[in-house]
Scaffold this motif. Structure first.
Motif, mmCIF file in Angstrom:
data_model
loop_
_atom_site.group_PDB
_atom_site.id
_atom_site.type_symbol
_atom_site.label_atom_id
_atom_site.label_comp_id
_atom_site.label_asym_id
_atom_site.label_seq_id
_atom_site.Cartn_x
_atom_site.Cartn_y
_atom_site.Cartn_z
ATOM 1 N N ARG D 138 -23.680 0.166 5.163
ATOM 2 C CA ARG D 138 -24.889 0.376 5.958
ATOM 3 C C ARG D 138 -26.000 0.796 4.885
ATOM 4 O O ARG D 138 -27.266 0.549 5.316
ATOM 5 C CB ARG D 138 -24.717 1.143 7.112
ATOM 6 C CG ARG D 138 -23.725 0.233 7.843
ATOM 7 C CD ARG D 138 -23.220 1.019 9.156
ATOM 8 N NE ARG D 138 -22.596 0.130 10.037
ATOM 9 C CZ ARG D 138 -22.377 -0.035 11.340
ATOM 10 N NH1 ARG D 138 -22.929 1.025 12.011
ATOM 11 N NH2 ARG D 138 -21.654 -0.814 12.083
ATOM 12 N N GLU D 139 -25.718 1.788 4.142
ATOM 13 C CA GLU D 139 -26.701 2.198 3.240
ATOM 14 C C GLU D 139 -27.270 1.097 2.437
ATOM 15 O O GLU D 139 -28.425 1.052 2.155
ATOM 16 C CB GLU D 139 -26.151 3.422 2.560
ATOM 17 C CG GLU D 139 -27.227 4.015 1.360
ATOM 18 C CD GLU D 139 -27.913 4.853 2.695
ATOM 19 O OE1 GLU D 139 -27.475 5.814 3.628
ATOM 20 O OE2 GLU D 139 -29.190 5.098 2.285
ATOM 21 N N LEU D 140 -26.500 0.310 2.024
ATOM 22 C CA LEU D 140 -26.816 -0.832 0.876
ATOM 23 C C LEU D 140 -27.785 -1.939 1.728
ATOM 24 O O LEU D 140 -28.695 -2.070 1.407
ATOM 25 C CB LEU D 140 -25.642 -1.556 0.422
ATOM 26 C CG LEU D 140 -26.003 -2.822 -0.410
ATOM 27 C CD1 LEU D 140 -26.791 -2.657 -1.473
ATOM 28 C CD2 LEU D 140 -24.584 -3.233 -0.668
ATOM 29 N N GLU D 275 -16.626 5.081 -0.743
ATOM 30 C CA GLU D 275 -17.545 6.064 -0.528
ATOM 31 C C GLU D 275 -18.696 6.161 -1.626
ATOM 32 O O GLU D 275 -19.622 7.005 -1.409
ATOM 33 C CB GLU D 275 -16.772 7.522 -0.875
ATOM 34 C CG GLU D 275 -16.123 7.902 0.425
ATOM 35 C CD GLU D 275 -16.585 8.542 1.603
ATOM 36 O OE1 GLU D 275 -17.346 9.553 1.607
ATOM 37 O OE2 GLU D 275 -16.339 7.676 2.803
ATOM 38 N N THR D 276 -18.681 5.268 -2.543
ATOM 39 C CA THR D 276 -19.440 5.271 -3.481
ATOM 40 C C THR D 276 -20.338 3.789 -3.614
ATOM 41 O O THR D 276 -19.523 2.824 -3.377
ATOM 42 C CB THR D 276 -18.939 5.426 -4.817
ATOM 43 O OG1 THR D 276 -17.852 6.463 -5.167
ATOM 44 C CG2 THR D 276 -19.757 5.246 -6.199
ATOM 45 N N VAL D 286 -28.241 3.827 -14.034
ATOM 46 C CA VAL D 286 -27.241 3.844 -13.078
ATOM 47 C C VAL D 286 -26.974 4.870 -12.390
ATOM 48 O O VAL D 286 -26.716 5.966 -12.929
ATOM 49 C CB VAL D 286 -25.915 3.164 -13.979
ATOM 50 C CG1 VAL D 286 -24.814 3.095 -13.163
ATOM 51 C CG2 VAL D 286 -26.279 1.840 -14.700
ATOM 52 N N SER D 287 -26.825 4.744 -11.137
ATOM 53 C CA SER D 287 -26.434 5.911 -10.296
ATOM 54 C C SER D 287 -25.385 5.721 -9.466
ATOM 55 O O SER D 287 -25.034 4.674 -9.023
ATOM 56 C CB SER D 287 -27.514 6.266 -9.357
ATOM 57 O OG SER D 287 -28.838 6.698 -9.990
ATOM 58 N N LEU D 288 -24.744 6.794 -9.010
ATOM 59 C CA LEU D 288 -23.493 6.523 -8.172
ATOM 60 C C LEU D 288 -23.986 7.350 -6.767
ATOM 61 O O LEU D 288 -24.187 8.616 -6.848
ATOM 62 C CB LEU D 288 -22.319 7.247 -8.658
ATOM 63 C CG LEU D 288 -21.786 6.791 -9.956
ATOM 64 C CD1 LEU D 288 -20.576 7.506 -10.483
ATOM 65 C CD2 LEU D 288 -21.482 5.310 -9.705
ATOM 66 N N CYS D 289 -24.160 6.655 -5.765
ATOM 67 C CA CYS D 289 -24.741 7.435 -4.430
ATOM 68 C C CYS D 289 -23.495 7.509 -3.660
ATOM 69 O O CYS D 289 -22.329 6.657 -3.387
ATOM 70 C CB CYS D 289 -25.759 6.198 -3.853
ATOM 71 S SG CYS D 289 -26.962 5.999 -5.041
ATOM 72 N N ASP D 290 -23.591 8.671 -2.730
ATOM 73 C CA ASP D 290 -22.637 8.715 -1.871
ATOM 74 C C ASP D 290 -23.232 9.139 -0.519
ATOM 75 O O ASP D 290 -24.569 9.147 -0.332
ATOM 76 C CB ASP D 290 -21.513 9.690 -2.417
ATOM 77 C CG ASP D 290 -21.889 11.110 -2.495
ATOM 78 O OD1 ASP D 290 -23.202 11.359 -2.068
ATOM 79 O OD2 ASP D 290 -21.046 11.759 -3.324
ATOM 80 N N ARG D 291 -22.323 9.848 0.344
ATOM 81 C CA ARG D 291 -23.024 9.988 1.841
ATOM 82 C C ARG D 291 -24.009 11.372 1.841
ATOM 83 O O ARG D 291 -24.653 11.795 2.796
ATOM 84 C CB ARG D 291 -21.888 10.470 2.726
ATOM 85 C CG ARG D 291 -21.533 9.274 3.252
ATOM 86 C CD ARG D 291 -20.205 9.645 4.338
ATOM 87 N NE ARG D 291 -19.159 10.016 3.790
ATOM 88 C CZ ARG D 291 -18.240 10.984 4.239
ATOM 89 N NH1 ARG D 291 -18.825 12.050 5.285
ATOM 90 N NH2 ARG D 291 -17.166 11.442 3.785
ATOM 91 N N THR D 292 -24.159 11.785 0.382
ATOM 92 C CA THR D 292 -25.174 12.935 0.393
ATOM 93 C C THR D 292 -26.421 12.409 -0.401
ATOM 94 O O THR D 292 -26.725 11.333 -0.896
ATOM 95 C CB THR D 292 -24.452 14.106 -0.614
ATOM 96 O OG1 THR D 292 -24.409 13.816 -1.657
ATOM 97 C CG2 THR D 292 -23.032 14.571 -0.089
ATOM 98 N N GLY D 293 -27.462 13.458 -0.547
ATOM 99 C CA GLY D 293 -28.660 13.411 -1.346
ATOM 100 C C GLY D 293 -29.520 12.416 -0.530
ATOM 101 O O GLY D 293 -29.804 12.305 0.613
ATOM 102 N N ILE D 297 -29.008 6.352 5.824
ATOM 103 C CA ILE D 297 -28.247 6.205 6.724
ATOM 104 C C ILE D 297 -26.854 6.944 6.644
ATOM 105 O O ILE D 297 -26.333 7.230 7.672
ATOM 106 C CB ILE D 297 -27.820 4.699 6.538
ATOM 107 C CG1 ILE D 297 -29.127 3.631 6.700
ATOM 108 C CG2 ILE D 297 -26.725 4.105 7.660
ATOM 109 C CD1 ILE D 297 -29.654 3.776 8.005
ATOM 110 N N ALA D 298 -26.327 6.802 5.490
ATOM 111 C CA ALA D 298 -24.998 7.388 5.282
ATOM 112 C C ALA D 298 -24.796 9.005 5.560
ATOM 113 O O ALA D 298 -23.834 9.349 5.928
ATOM 114 C CB ALA D 298 -24.443 6.919 4.063
ATOM 115 N N ASN D 299 -25.953 9.468 5.400
ATOM 116 C CA ASN D 299 -26.062 11.065 5.947
ATOM 117 C C ASN D 299 -26.169 11.349 7.269
ATOM 118 O O ASN D 299 -26.106 12.536 7.676
ATOM 119 C CB ASN D 299 -27.243 11.604 5.125
ATOM 120 C CG ASN D 299 -28.393 11.021 5.203
ATOM 121 O OD1 ASN D 299 -28.539 10.178 5.920
ATOM 122 N ND2 ASN D 299 -29.404 11.754 4.667
#
Lengths: 371, 371, 371, 371
Positions: D138-140, D275-276, D286-293, D297-299
């Motif tokens: 959903r973040e994507l 999660e990534t 290149v970044s690795l995104c997760d539910r933080t930061g 949406i994901a937060n």
């Protein structure tokens, strides 16, 4: 040791340095002559950098062919693909053995002309497809030959890159060499990347392509050229292939990945982690194979310049350190002393001993110890 | 080009080939003499394999020191560590510049003796710590120097290996060289692995160890030696380190991993994926850095024998292919033809063109096309 | 179905929601009462959100203990650790069965007091250590019990986090709950993270710690508390452990990693990839195990709410979708229509069929087909 | 709380348990009735397992539709796809709101019939596509909507599985449900897997497929059905897609992977590491995104039942532990004591405190301390 000359491959080219270093690494070849560049200054600088005699460095490859007759074991063609056909034909007709970078030429017509001359001259000819040199790729080939994957059913191959879209740190657009920005009957991207994928599938499976359907796109900054190709292909013996290569897939420096599926197992190799072959058998057992253990090819001495666990590249890293030592020696020869960010002198070496000796003592005394 | 000799490093040793290939790769050094092995057959075979004149190949390193005076820019010491001290001292006293494999010697006492001779002779001396040659390790050093991690707080370093426990494919036990199976004041594992970790922490942070507490164990097949060491260490400026190295950690060919944590960011480097530096900033943003983009060191030409995306090791793979070409040329010179599992001749090269040309046609006709 | 009440664990707490969802997931427990928060509004909101009757929602846990006697199968203690001892003791003395979040209490003294009351009351008591619930962790426990790793030799465990250093997106500092910012005899980080590592080592190996040496640091934004601990430990039966836990290791959201080494094999589990257990045998064969294949525990139905390949979390993702459906139903009940970014209605569902039917046709006609 | 009934989805089905657990997790739905299976014993067992009243458990879905009128907020259709059309149509005509598992039906013709009835009845209808429930998917979607990838150019999607080829541990062949082994106008694999990929591309990009070319194969143990499909597709707005799904790709439990490339960036999501989100911008960062930061949406709280770093699945692992506690409580209620491999009692909890207290002491005394 075979004596070779380069045609093309100057120090300003993408691949000259790689061919030089690779050909000299194990002492099988000696680079003794060249027509490295049509640009005179580059040609000379290349010769000087690589220690090739200026007398055997030629402005024109035709001079090289004329004057090096009988003095070389082979010529290596490293020019842009557009020039391959003429040079290969000339070299063969002049009686030279020929090694050429891929791809062979720019069209089937040119390729057939070369094939005809090879047949006529009975000359030596081969092309270089470097990715097949990886030990674990060769292990996979053996794995397949030994039937460990059963009947091969399909291959998924891809080679996404980003060079025609990615900007520089300051936002500056990419500047590919001019010859890469003109498509002829076969798009340059297909000559450049597609030919690797074709070669890799054949190398691994021994199967030949019979039918193909493809979709070509232009996504990047150069509207006159194709920069993305997807395809489905049908191979001999019912093998299927799904193929993708791109120069506009951001995030992929060079994402060469090969997955082979058979009736008894599967295998995956990814060039960015070249030391590992991931396999799965019919019962779903997933293994990570490397140059050690139950392998037949990758454990041969020739593929183990240093032992497994020291991934390919270890030697290059070590060569970097040797370059630093050269710098220190230079300083020392001039000044009787040296200073280096990188090279480790007596002080730190000695401290390492002191730290380890203190650790050994601590293990005995069961106490914190001073270094 | 610096003229060097090896003392030790015969073709049967672990590291001789690596030093040869690395030192010759970029043309800064030329190996011209050696006392490669005290075993005469190995000594001669090494010279022949590497093209060193037999006249400059010596059975005894003392002969080398006596006869090569004035003919060398440096000697490189590649013997077992136990012999380092005597040879280094002799070479320095004989007026040679000395490059030595780590670790410096087997004890602080020996190390101090060497230091004293260096001071007396004012000679050139350095040790080789190859892992610091990786481009991304050097980038990390720069990263830290530039303050991107803030104040360094702690380092987690480890180097687990498995060589003293892992069996062969047939269940055969490992057979380390005899000299590795005798511990003296500092365990051999600490000389071998621990000294790398000490060096790496200093290389990256510039900090010096002050206090250490350690736990040494013997888990493997050789009861007389330490094969596993864990430690906590306190460094200058309040930096903490946690350290682990082992030769009995099954599953780890050579798991060198370094994690540096500071007040403003962190970074991680893992030798089995040497092209990537994983970083995190104070707001938790995780990046994967490589030789491209916003780097200051790893993008220098000297670290880019070939472009990023072609991981370190690309050249070694290519060298493998060149060895195959050498084999084909040999065959061809003898028989006028060649056969190779690996080298690509005209047929497959041409087929590659045919496939790509059919793909180009398919993209135009919107149909499946025959290759 | 067991009837339970929560003491602590309101909707504003870190762990209340997790305990609620986990306890209700498989229908073994029903949450029927609570003293969720000493903050009245939070207490009521929690009850309403979770469908707990307000009549059985208490402002004070002592009221709950007084009035719920005989109506509950257990109380679950989810308050800050500082309050554990008093509440556990009171609940046990009141005749309740007690489940408590880890850690048990804030000191050995408090823990021993609890132990004494358990012994006196002969009450039911257990603590929750959630990480041991992962199927592959349990498989590893079985793996060790079955002797597949041989004699256990050492364990490397770590749990780096970043919560006491990492800033928010706008640079705002972290704001841990107040009770976490006061260390007593055992630092809060050791209660919070260290107790998990202790538990995990025991869970897996059955060994008990005997000796420990530790280094505690304060690296983060809260100078009054320890936020980083490294340690070496000696366990029963000669097992060694190396331990690290931190709240100031940037880049680690929660990097729980466990590596167990034995005389016959090794295994590694990393919580961020919880579905995979990486193992290695004595001959160096590396396998990736999951819930399928030759496993004894992880393939049990209770660990496979959905089949392997759908990693743990699949159900949570699905629950997210169900929440969207609830939203659509609400809209529809009010308005006779609905609009959703997420839920898939008839149009797209139907298009999916059309696309797949066109694909099937294309495979027959050997042509591109319209969707 | 919405009251729902299941049609299909008995405890012996693949997806019943998932729908139950997911729908009940957050308290938005309550399962109150069902026609779970046409097999009477399964139907009853399902009701009992899930606490559904036997009075509201029906042997025939038509009875359910007749008797539950006005008592339900929706019916959820979980039968094999072959029965979807009839049941959906009946339920809609009976005035129920309908939620159906994908795929909608077995052919476009059936799908259109459903669409017609939806239009006639003005009923509520939606399908469940669970993979779109992952927070980072959903973040994507948001990422793309916000233009962070620029103009979308191509999508690479794949969903390789192995279920029609992989053998069991004893070599036993797979036994798919009978209804999966009969292809009609659209192969079952396309209904099963292809429809997910269609949905995912639309979900993320909002684009619609226009043209497709596909290659279908039968590689596995069931010669009457298609088990591997490769395709190229052209979407609205010039977007290209390359598609692969398979049930005979050994080594892939369920390798759902999505890569989206645009003119300004790219993103990759792999379901086995849900999660990534790996992203790359136009300058190659290149970044690795997760539910933080820096996510939008994901937060959100609804996606964070527990905080990031505790990957999706944390709750399921915790639920496993709660099941163990239920077992302990049962034992205790019967016998006044309990024994558990998994649940942690007072002894180990207390030892954890002792170990951490010894660690704290060691940090002060600078010595090894007894636990």
């Amino acid at each position: 040791m075979f004596k070779i000359a380069f045609i093309g491959g100057g120090i300003n080219s993408a691949i000259g340095e790689v061919h030089r270093a690779a050909s000299q690494m194990d002492g099988f070849f000696k680079l003794v002559a060249g027509a490295f560049s049509t640009h005179d200054a580059v040609n000379r600088a290349t010769a000087e950098t690589w220690g090739v005699s200026l007398e055997r460095t030629y402005a024109d490859y035709k001079d090289l062919l004329a004057k090096e007759k009988g003095k070389l074991d082979a010529v290596v063609i490293l020019t842009p693909t557009d020039f391959h056909k003429d040079i290969i034909v000339d070299a063969l007709r002049a009686g030279f053995h020929v090694v050429s970078e891929k791809s062979l030429a720019t069209s089937v017509q040119e390729g057939e002309e070369i094939a005809k001359v090879i047949a006529e001259t009975k000359g030596f000819f081969c092309t270089t497809y470097n990715y097949t040199g990886y030990p674990m790729v060769r292990e996979l080939k053996q794995f397949i030959e030994d039937g460990k994957l059963g009947k091969i059913q399909q291959v998924q191959v891809e080679m996404p890159q980003e060079g025609f879209m990615r900007l520089g740190v300051q936002g500056e657009p990419p500047k590919p060499q001019a010859w890469r920005l003109k498509d002829t009957v076969i798009p340059k991207i297909s000559l450049d990347l597609g030919s690797h994928l074709h070669n890799m599938v054949y190398f691994l499976t021994g199967e030949r392509p019979e039918r193909i359907v493809a979709d070509q796109s232009t996504f990047g900054l150069f509207p006159q050229i194709v920069d993305n190709v997807g395809a489905l292909a049908k191979y001999t013996n019912g093998v299927r292939a799904q193929i993708w290569f791109s120069k506009t897939a951001l995030g992929n420096r060079n994402g060469l990945r090969i997955r082979v599926y058979g009736s008894e197992g599967s295998a995956e190799w990814f060039q960015l982690e070249p030391e590992t072959l991931k396999t799965c058998d019919l019962r779903g057992h997933v293994s990570l194979c490397d140059r050690t253990g139950e392998v037949k090819i990758a454990n041969q001495p020739r593929y183990n310049r240093f032992k497994a666990g020291h991934p390919a590249g270890f030697i290059e890293a070590f060569a970097n350190y040797y370059e630093d030592i050269a710098d220190c020696l230079s300083q020392f020869q001039k000044t009787g002393t040296f200073k280096s960010k990188y090279v480790c002198g007596i002080k730190t070496s000695l401290e390492g001993l002191a730290m380890m000796q203190a650790a050994a003592k601590s293990a005995q005394t069961d106490k914190w110890e001073n270094v």
